[in-house]
Design a protein around this motif. Structure first.
Motif, PDB file in Angstrom:
ATOM      1  N   GLU A   1      39.936  38.103  46.035  1.00 43.68           N
ATOM      2  CA  GLU A   1      39.662  39.070  47.094  1.00 43.68           C
ATOM      3  C   GLU A   1      40.444  40.361  46.863  1.00 43.68           C
ATOM      4  N   SER A   2      41.675  40.237  46.362  1.00 38.89           N
ATOM      5  CA  SER A   2      42.454  41.429  46.012  1.00 38.89           C
ATOM      6  C   SER A   2      41.804  42.176  44.850  1.00 38.89           C
ATOM      7  N   GLU A   3      41.301  41.440  43.881  1.00 33.57           N
ATOM      8  CA  GLU A   3      40.562  42.072  42.786  1.00 33.57           C
ATOM      9  C   GLU A   3      39.397  42.892  43.318  1.00 33.57           C
ATOM     10  N   GLN A   4      38.640  42.302  44.249  1.00 30.22           N
ATOM     11  CA  GLN A   4      37.481  43.001  44.797  1.00 30.22           C
ATOM     12  C   GLN A   4      37.898  44.235  45.595  1.00 30.22           C
ATOM     13  N   LEU A   5      39.041  44.165  46.252  1.00 30.58           N
ATOM     14  CA  LEU A   5      39.561  45.333  46.964  1.00 30.58           C
ATOM     15  C   LEU A   5      39.778  46.493  46.000  1.00 30.58           C
ATOM     16  N   VAL A   6      40.422  46.211  44.871  1.00 36.23           N
ATOM     17  CA  VAL A   6      40.701  47.265  43.887  1.00 36.23           C
ATOM     18  C   VAL A   6      39.420  47.752  43.234  1.00 36.23           C
ATOM     19  N   ARG A   7      38.569  46.842  42.828  1.00 32.84           N
ATOM     20  CA  ARG A   7      37.322  47.249  42.179  1.00 32.84           C
ATOM     21  C   ARG A   7      36.435  48.033  43.157  1.00 32.84           C
ATOM     22  N   GLY A   8      36.446  47.620  44.405  1.00 34.09           N
ATOM     23  CA  GLY A   8      35.647  48.297  45.411  1.00 34.09           C
ATOM     24  C   GLY A   8      36.139  49.683  45.762  1.00 34.09           C
ATOM     25  N   SER A   9      37.398  49.993  45.397  1.00 33.62           N
ATOM     26  CA  SER A   9      37.924  51.325  45.691  1.00 33.62           C
ATOM     27  C   SER A   9      37.186  52.408  44.920  1.00 33.62           C
ATOM     28  N   ALA A  10      36.419  52.008  43.898  1.00 31.89           N
ATOM     29  CA  ALA A  10      35.600  52.983  43.176  1.00 31.89           C
ATOM     30  C   ALA A  10      34.593  53.654  44.111  1.00 31.89           C
ATOM     31  N   LYS A  11      34.224  52.974  45.180  1.00 33.41           N
ATOM     32  CA  LYS A  11      33.251  53.524  46.135  1.00 33.41           C
ATOM     33  C   LYS A  11      33.855  54.605  47.019  1.00 33.41           C
ATOM     34  N   VAL A  12      35.193  54.688  47.048  1.00 37.19           N
ATOM     35  CA  VAL A  12      35.847  55.715  47.877  1.00 37.19           C
ATOM     36  C   VAL A  12      36.626  56.697  47.005  1.00 37.19           C
ATOM     37  N   GLY A  13      36.211  56.839  45.747  1.00 34.65           N
ATOM     38  CA  GLY A  13      36.775  57.878  44.902  1.00 34.65           C
ATOM     39  C   GLY A  13      38.058  57.544  44.196  1.00 34.65           C
ATOM     40  N   VAL A  14      38.353  56.234  44.043  1.00 37.73           N
ATOM     41  CA  VAL A  14      39.511  55.792  43.271  1.00 37.73           C
ATOM     42  C   VAL A  14      38.987  55.083  42.022  1.00 37.73           C
ATOM     43  N   ARG A  15      39.605  55.343  40.877  1.00 35.41           N
ATOM     44  CA  ARG A  15      39.164  54.660  39.652  1.00 35.41           C
ATOM     45  C   ARG A  15      39.874  53.307  39.568  1.00 35.41           C
ATOM     46  N   GLY A  16      39.459  52.399  40.464  1.00 33.50           N
ATOM     47  CA  GLY A  16      40.076  51.085  40.544  1.00 33.50           C
ATOM     48  C   GLY A  16      39.596  50.169  39.431  1.00 33.50           C
ATOM     49  N   ILE A  17      40.549  49.565  38.731  1.00 41.58           N
ATOM     50  CA  ILE A  17      40.271  48.704  37.576  1.00 41.58           C
ATOM     51  C   ILE A  17      41.177  47.480  37.670  1.00 41.58           C
ATOM     52  N   VAL A  18      40.655  46.322  37.286  1.00 42.06           N
ATOM     53  CA  VAL A  18      41.443  45.092  37.254  1.00 42.06           C
ATOM     54  C   VAL A  18      41.539  44.597  35.820  1.00 42.06           C
ATOM     55  N   VAL A  19      42.752  44.308  35.367  1.00 40.62           N
ATOM     56  CA  VAL A  19      42.978  43.637  34.082  1.00 40.62           C
ATOM     57  C   VAL A  19      43.392  42.212  34.399  1.00 40.62           C
ATOM     58  N   ARG A  20      42.685  41.257  33.801  1.00 37.64           N
ATOM     59  CA  ARG A  20      42.898  39.843  34.114  1.00 37.64           C
ATOM     60  C   ARG A  20      43.378  39.117  32.851  1.00 37.64           C
ATOM     61  N   PRO A  21      44.702  39.052  32.636  1.00 38.08           N
ATOM     62  CA  PRO A  21      45.216  38.395  31.434  1.00 38.08           C
ATOM     63  C   PRO A  21      45.055  36.876  31.494  1.00 38.08           C
ATOM     64  N   PRO A  22      44.984  36.232  30.329  1.00 38.39           N
ATOM     65  CA  PRO A  22      45.070  34.780  30.253  1.00 38.39           C
ATOM     66  C   PRO A  22      46.532  34.374  30.050  1.00 38.39           C
ATOM     67  N   MET A  23      46.781  33.311  29.298  1.00 35.20           N
ATOM     68  CA  MET A  23      48.152  32.970  28.935  1.00 35.20           C
ATOM     69  C   MET A  23      48.680  34.023  27.958  1.00 35.20           C
ATOM     70  N   ILE A  24      49.853  34.566  28.259  1.00 33.97           N
ATOM     71  CA  ILE A  24      50.440  35.624  27.449  1.00 33.97           C
ATOM     72  C   ILE A  24      51.508  35.035  26.537  1.00 33.97           C
ATOM     73  N   TRP A  25      51.513  35.445  25.270  1.00 37.44           N
ATOM     74  CA  TRP A  25      52.515  34.949  24.338  1.00 37.44           C
ATOM     75  C   TRP A  25      53.056  36.111  23.503  1.00 37.44           C
ATOM     76  N   GLY A  26      54.058  35.800  22.700  1.00 37.67           N
ATOM     77  CA  GLY A  26      54.593  36.774  21.765  1.00 37.67           C
ATOM     78  C   GLY A  26      55.999  37.227  22.100  1.00 37.67           C
ATOM     79  N   ASN A  27      56.725  37.636  21.067  1.00 35.24           N
ATOM     80  CA  ASN A  27      58.101  38.145  21.186  1.00 35.24           C
ATOM     81  C   ASN A  27      59.011  37.155  21.901  1.00 35.24           C
ATOM     82  N   GLY A  28      58.741  35.882  21.700  1.00 33.22           N
ATOM     83  CA  GLY A  28      59.598  34.819  22.213  1.00 33.22           C
ATOM     84  C   GLY A  28      59.474  34.549  23.692  1.00 33.22           C
TER      85      GLY A  28
END
Length: 302
Positions: free
Chosen positions: A134-161
């Motif tokens: 629902e929070s994702e949809q809030l941000v993505r939906g902000s495009a309708k009110v003139g905000v360039r709302g984008i969601v990045v959805r990472p999976p499991m993150i690894w690297g650099n120990g």
């Protein structure tokens, strides 16, 4: 404006943004946090993330916002809403960090599950992750009110120990369990990505991400049993299957189920198409056996 700059992901995002020529301001909870932000080459502003007036003012004063702070899922919307209101009709980017735990499918025996999801594939979220979607949809939906709302959805993150939990947890549990453990069959998994490749998605999303877009990050897939066998090779112990109850005892009954007892598989169709992104780091197992994880975790007398 960057929120969460001192976290594992946030610090790498800060470095990537600085390397791309961006000037950064980051929220600091206290002076210790501010010192870490200055070391990243960013300007700290002290304050609390639940200060709605401050959040709105910071969003209004800066050219864009990257939200990489770790907060309770149920609080994300109330934190993001003031910023969206302040950014209305500005065309500024607001990038929210979510996670593919939203795509979790229960695998209580560590069994394989074939389901895999691209960014806009339908998914009936489990109750505990629905609020985050629902929070994702809030941000993505902000495009309708003139905000360039984008969601990045990472999976499991690894690297650099480091990472977002699972791999360091398997290493850290070896002294307590006497083995590198996995649940049941150990065939379930999270799709994965290296933290530096993930950080580049934030840079690219700021540059050319579509308003209202959702972006996944995918470098590969490795099941928990294979990961645990690699950890065992580094630690000089066996890899061992454990029951669901043992898993909860080892890693906690609140966190362990959504980290180790689910399948969360995704594809990065929109990310590759829109951002022309591709991962440079693709061999998680080699990083465990011969790279940053061996350097961090191998016993000193090994």
């Amino acid at each position: 404006m960057l929120f969460g700059a001192n976290g594992f992901l946030g610090s790498h995002v800060a470095q990537a943004l600085r390397a791309a020529g961006h000037e950064l301001t980051a929220l600091a909870r206290n002076e210790k946090s501010a010192a870490g932000i200055r070391q990243l080459g960013a300007r700290p502003i002290e304050g609390q993330i639940d200060d709605a007036e401050l959040m709105a003012r910071l969003a209004q004063e800066h050219d864009g916002v990257v939200f990489a702070a770790r907060v309770d899922f149920a609080r994300e919307a109330e934190i993001l809403e003031p910023m969206i209101r302040a950014m209305r009709d500005s065309g500024k980017p607001l990038i929210m960090t979510s996670g593919t735990s939203c795509l979790s499918i229960d695998t209580p025996l560590g069994e394989w599950n074939q389901e895999s999801f691209a960014e806009d594939d339908p998914f009936d979220s489990k109750l505990w992750t629905r609020v985050r979607m629902e929070s994702e949809q809030l941000v993505r939906g902000s495009a309708k009110v003139g905000v360039r709302g984008i969601v990045v959805r990472p999976p499991m993150i690894w690297g650099n120990g480091g990472g977002n939990g699972q791999i360091p947890w398997i290493f850290d549990a070896v002294p307590r369990a006497g083995a590198a453990c996995y649940l049941g069959y150990g065939l379930n998994l999270y799709t994965n990505v290296h933290v530096e490749d993930l950080a580049q998605i934030f840079v690219l999303a700021l540059q050319k991400g579509r308003p209202g877009a959702l972006y996944h990050a995918v470098a590969g897939e490795v099941c928990w049993r294979t990961i645990s066998e690699a950890v065992a090779a580094v630690m000089g112990c066996e890899a061992r299957s454990i029951s669901y109850d043992e898993m909860c005892d080892l890693w906690g009954k609140l966190d362990a189920p959504y980290r180790f007892a689910v399948s969360s598989r995704c594809r990065a169709i929109a990310t590759r198409r829109d951002l022309d992104w591709a991962p440079r780091h693709i061999d998680l197992i080699d990083d465990i056996l011969n790279g940053s994880y061996r350097e961090r975790f191998q016993p000193r007398n090994a």
